[in-house]
Write an enzyme that holds these catalytic residues in place. Structure first.
Site, PDB file in Angstrom:
ATOM      1  N   ASP A  41      89.413-108.546 -22.664  1.00  0.00           N
ATOM      2  CA  ASP A  41      88.457-109.083 -21.892  1.00  0.00           C
ATOM      3  C   ASP A  41      89.284-110.690 -21.384  1.00  0.00           C
ATOM      4  OD1 ASP A  41      86.299-111.488 -21.867  1.00  0.00           O
ATOM      5  OD2 ASP A  41      86.783-112.121 -24.074  1.00  0.00           O
ATOM      6  N   ASN A  43      87.597-113.199 -19.548  1.00  0.00           N
ATOM      7  CA  ASN A  43      86.421-114.302 -19.698  1.00  0.00           C
ATOM      8  C   ASN A  43      86.039-114.881 -20.883  1.00  0.00           C
ATOM      9  OD1 ASN A  43      84.418-112.708 -20.241  1.00  0.00           O
ATOM     10  ND2 ASN A  43      82.895-113.135 -18.394  1.00  0.00           N
ATOM     11  N   ASP A  45      84.458-114.005 -23.439  1.00  0.00           N
ATOM     12  CA  ASP A  45      82.786-113.907 -24.051  1.00  0.00           C
ATOM     13  C   ASP A  45      82.931-112.628 -25.299  1.00  0.00           C
ATOM     14  OD1 ASP A  45      83.519-111.505 -22.615  1.00  0.00           O
ATOM     15  OD2 ASP A  45      81.632-111.869 -21.541  1.00  0.00           O
ATOM     16  N   ASP A  49      85.897-106.655 -19.691  1.00  0.00           N
ATOM     17  CA  ASP A  49      85.517-106.577 -18.267  1.00  0.00           C
ATOM     18  C   ASP A  49      86.727-105.912 -17.224  1.00  0.00           C
ATOM     19  OD1 ASP A  49      87.560-109.066 -17.768  1.00  0.00           O
ATOM     20  OD2 ASP A  49      85.465-110.136 -19.020  1.00  0.00           O
ATOM     21  N   ASP A 118      82.136 -92.248 -15.170  1.00  0.00           N
ATOM     22  CA  ASP A 118      81.950 -91.343 -16.187  1.00  0.00           C
ATOM     23  C   ASP A 118      80.374 -91.470 -15.730  1.00  0.00           C
ATOM     24  OD1 ASP A 118      80.206 -90.194 -18.859  1.00  0.00           O
ATOM     25  OD2 ASP A 118      82.638 -92.247 -19.580  1.00  0.00           O
ATOM     26  N   ASP A 218      79.240 -86.273 -18.657  1.00  0.00           N
ATOM     27  CA  ASP A 218      79.398 -86.974 -19.915  1.00  0.00           C
ATOM     28  C   ASP A 218      77.720 -85.727 -20.763  1.00  0.00           C
ATOM     29  OD1 ASP A 218      78.620 -88.412 -22.305  1.00  0.00           O
ATOM     30  OD2 ASP A 218      76.556 -88.060 -21.450  1.00  0.00           O
ATOM     31  N   HIS A 347      87.013 -92.229 -26.945  1.00  0.00           N
ATOM     32  CA  HIS A 347      85.611 -93.120 -28.108  1.00  0.00           C
ATOM     33  C   HIS A 347      84.968 -92.892 -28.863  1.00  0.00           C
ATOM     34  CE1 HIS A 347      83.598 -90.974 -24.314  1.00  0.00           C
ATOM     35  NE2 HIS A 347      82.164 -91.826 -25.226  1.00  0.00           N
ATOM     36  N   ASP A 348      84.405 -90.906 -28.584  1.00  0.00           N
ATOM     37  CA  ASP A 348      83.842 -90.017 -29.767  1.00  0.00           C
ATOM     38  C   ASP A 348      84.169 -89.649 -30.949  1.00  0.00           C
ATOM     39  OD1 ASP A 348      81.672 -90.887 -28.003  1.00  0.00           O
ATOM     40  OD2 ASP A 348      81.988 -89.068 -27.209  1.00  0.00           O
TER      41      ASP A 348
END
Ligand code: NOJ
Length: 575
Positions: A41, A43, A45, A49, A118, A218, A347-348
């Site tokens: 990250d 920035n 938040d 990003d 993706d 995907d 990520h799954d």
């Protein structure tokens, strides 16, 4: 096993194309998956990003990876973390701007790296303008972009969505219902409609024109439905049946995939890797042979071990023997007809080291062994962010800590099956997708150095011990071990064997041992992993010329045998 036909292009003497797998630009590379929301990250938040990725490109260069796959960063309500796209031509502002994306492509290129996006085109978001238009006028042009049916006729079929419950949902404000194979915020696009396909190809080409190297594709097997829709025997008390039953009845996906390839990827020599779970027996060559729909597809065979049709709560732990047989089975299936993309996590999935190593025995040596065993298989290795430092599963103390919609649905399934809330959480926690989605662990400062704000998902508290800063330059770290594997893959003296050599199992019957040869034209490498905490003796097939990789310091060769320590992994060059 891959039978020794070596990839080569044209026979110089005859000018004839040899009957071998075609060599492609991407085959000798190493790929790396970035899950942007949790990577870095820039920035404050709490959300990773694109500028954050750009900042870390030099780190990725140091690691040695070449191809970077970004999970979705398109405009999205993030109901399924970006796998629900509301505008295929926009970057979601939480991830940055289109200028950031262009800069990323450029910066990657200047470092000799390639960017994959993706491609999520089985479904879009219910907030996509096509869906809004379909809601406003279901009988109009956009109604036919989706699978709609009259509510009054009841559900057209009893298929269960991947995230639980029926695939049918009322279309708000109308007397229709729509189909979603995944979450209700992910309505399926109607690929039978040529206009939908044209829109998709237009978008793919638009991105390829920007300089992308290709796509990870995907859930693609779902684009072809078994039509006309019908019920199949229910497999749970809910009266529904698992989506793969429908897929096994769906015929003719090849026409769509061939068309997509010819209209898009082929024109750009793009690299594509399909997320394909359910190809039919004998279809592999059509998918990823020389003239395949995709360049490659993931080898998920190891990830299917221990799964249970009742739900993830009933899954069983993986044994070393199962892991070995799944890898060898996949290699046998593919032979030298094509190239799988190999992985231990994404990520799954839960973290590979927590999933494939026995509970309570996860250690640095074991992590390196697992890394070496899959990395040396024939195929294109993918590393998922954090895997290279040995990131592990996280402990959930309450379901409220779980963000992932799939884990939440699995939790409900476990409760419905009679598990207590504690049992359900413990069971689904083991396989939760959130294990892989906790922030990347950069250093031992607050929030693992991922963000200066509050991370969107809580970091794994073990970041104080497991982080990039600690491991960079520490010779015995997991990170440096991955670097040595990548270096071997790039080493001109060995590359041909590591990338294209045939694979033959060795001592396949020896328990908790995974060993195989990689054979090139003039070279034989032997890969050995002692998949247990105890030492074991391994017979050597001949004299060892060099120990190319060793995850431990010791090397106890005695005559024609070697004493392998617990979790020891080696790559040997044989005489
Ligand atoms: C597979 C993706 O990897 C996963 O994260 C997503 O939930 C589904 N497809 C639906 O797009």
């Amino acid at each position: 096993m891959s039978g020794g036909r070596r990839g080569s292009l044209v026979d110089n003497r005859t000018g004839q194309q040899e009957d071998t797998m075609k060599k492609q630009w991407w085959q000798n590379k190493t790929a790396y998956q970035i899950y942007p929301k949790s990577f870095y990250d820039s920035n404050g938040d709490g959300i990773g990003d694109l500028p954050g990725i750009i900042e870390k490109l030099d780190y990725l260069k140091y690691l040695g990876v070449d191809i970077l796959w970004l999970s979705p960063i398109y405009q999205s309500p993030l109901a399924d973390q970006g796998y629900d796209i509301s505008d295929y031509y926009q970057i979601d502002p939480r991830f940055g701007t289109m200028e950031d994306m262009d800069r990323l492509i450029k910066e990657a290129k200047s470092r000799g790296m390639y960017i994959l996006m993706d491609l999520v085109v089985n479904h879009c978001s219910d907030e996509h303008e096509w869906f809004k238009k379909a809601m406003a006028d279901p009988e109009g042009e956009y109604g036919n972009f989706f699978y709609l049916a009259d509510q009054k006729d009841g559900r057209p079929c009893n298929w269960r969505s991947y995230f639980g419950g029926s695939v049918w949902e009322p279309l708000p404000g109308t007397d229709k219902q729509y189909l979603h194979m995944f979450h209700k915020k992910q309505p399926d696009l109607n690929w039978e409609n040529p206009r939908v396909r044209r829109e998709i190809y237009k978008n793919i080409n638009w991105w390829l024109e920007k300089g992308l190297a290709g796509f990870r594709i995907d859930a693609i097997i779902n684009i072809k439905k078994a039509l006309p829709m019908q019920d199949y025997p229910a497999d749970r008390a809910d009266g529904l049946c698992a989506p793969d039953v429908m897929l096994s009845h769906a015929e003719g996906i090849g026409e769509f995939l061939k068309e997509m390839r010819d209209e898009t990827f082929r024109k750009y020599d793009a690299f594509t890797v399909g997320e394909v779970f359910n190809e039919k027996p004998g279809e592999l060559e059509q998918f990823i042979g020389d003239d395949g729909y995709f360049s490659s597809m993931f080898d998920f065979n190891e990830h299917l071990i221990g799964q249970d049709p009742r739900g993830s709560y009933a899954a069983k732990a993986v044994t070393a023997e199962q892991y070995k047989e799944a890898c060898f089975g996949a290699q046998e299936k593919i032979g030298d007809m094509g190239f799988y993309s190999t992985l231990i996590e994404n990520h799954d999935e839960p973290r590979g080291v927590s999933h494939f190593l026995p509970k309570g025995q996860v250690c640095e040596a074991g992590k390196k062994m697992l890394a070496g065993l899959y990395f040396m298989l024939r195929g294109l290795p993918f590393i998922y962010q954090g895997q290279e430092i040995g990131m592990e599963n996280v402990e959930f103390s309450s379901i409220d800590q779980v963000d992932d919609i799939s884990t939440r649905a699995e939790y409900q399934t476990a409760l419905d099956a009679g598990l207590s809330p504690e049992e359900a959480l413990a069971a689904v926690g083991e396989s939760s997708r959130d294990n892989a989605r906790t922030p990347m662990q950069w250093d031992d400062t607050l929030h693992a150095g991922f963000t200066a704000g509050q991370p969107w998902l809580k970091e794994n508290p073990n970041y104080v011990d497991i982080n990039v800063k600690d491991q960079m330059g520490r010779p015995d770290s997991v990170l440096e071990f991955y670097r040595s594997l990548i270096r071997l893959r790039k080493d001109e003296r060995y590359q041909d064997t590591v990338v294209y050599g045939s694979l033959q199992p060795y001592l396949r019957e020896q328990k908790n041992l995974m060993a195989y040869f990689r054979k090139g034209e003039t070279q034989t490498l032997l890969v050995i992993g002692n998949f247990q905490k105890d030492a074991q003796e391994v017979r050597l097939p001949g004299a060892v010329k060099h120990v190319l990789i060793n995850n431990l310091e010791s090397w106890k060769e005695e005559g024609s045998t070697v004493q392998m320590c617990g979790w020891q992994f080696v790559v040997l060059e044989m005489e």
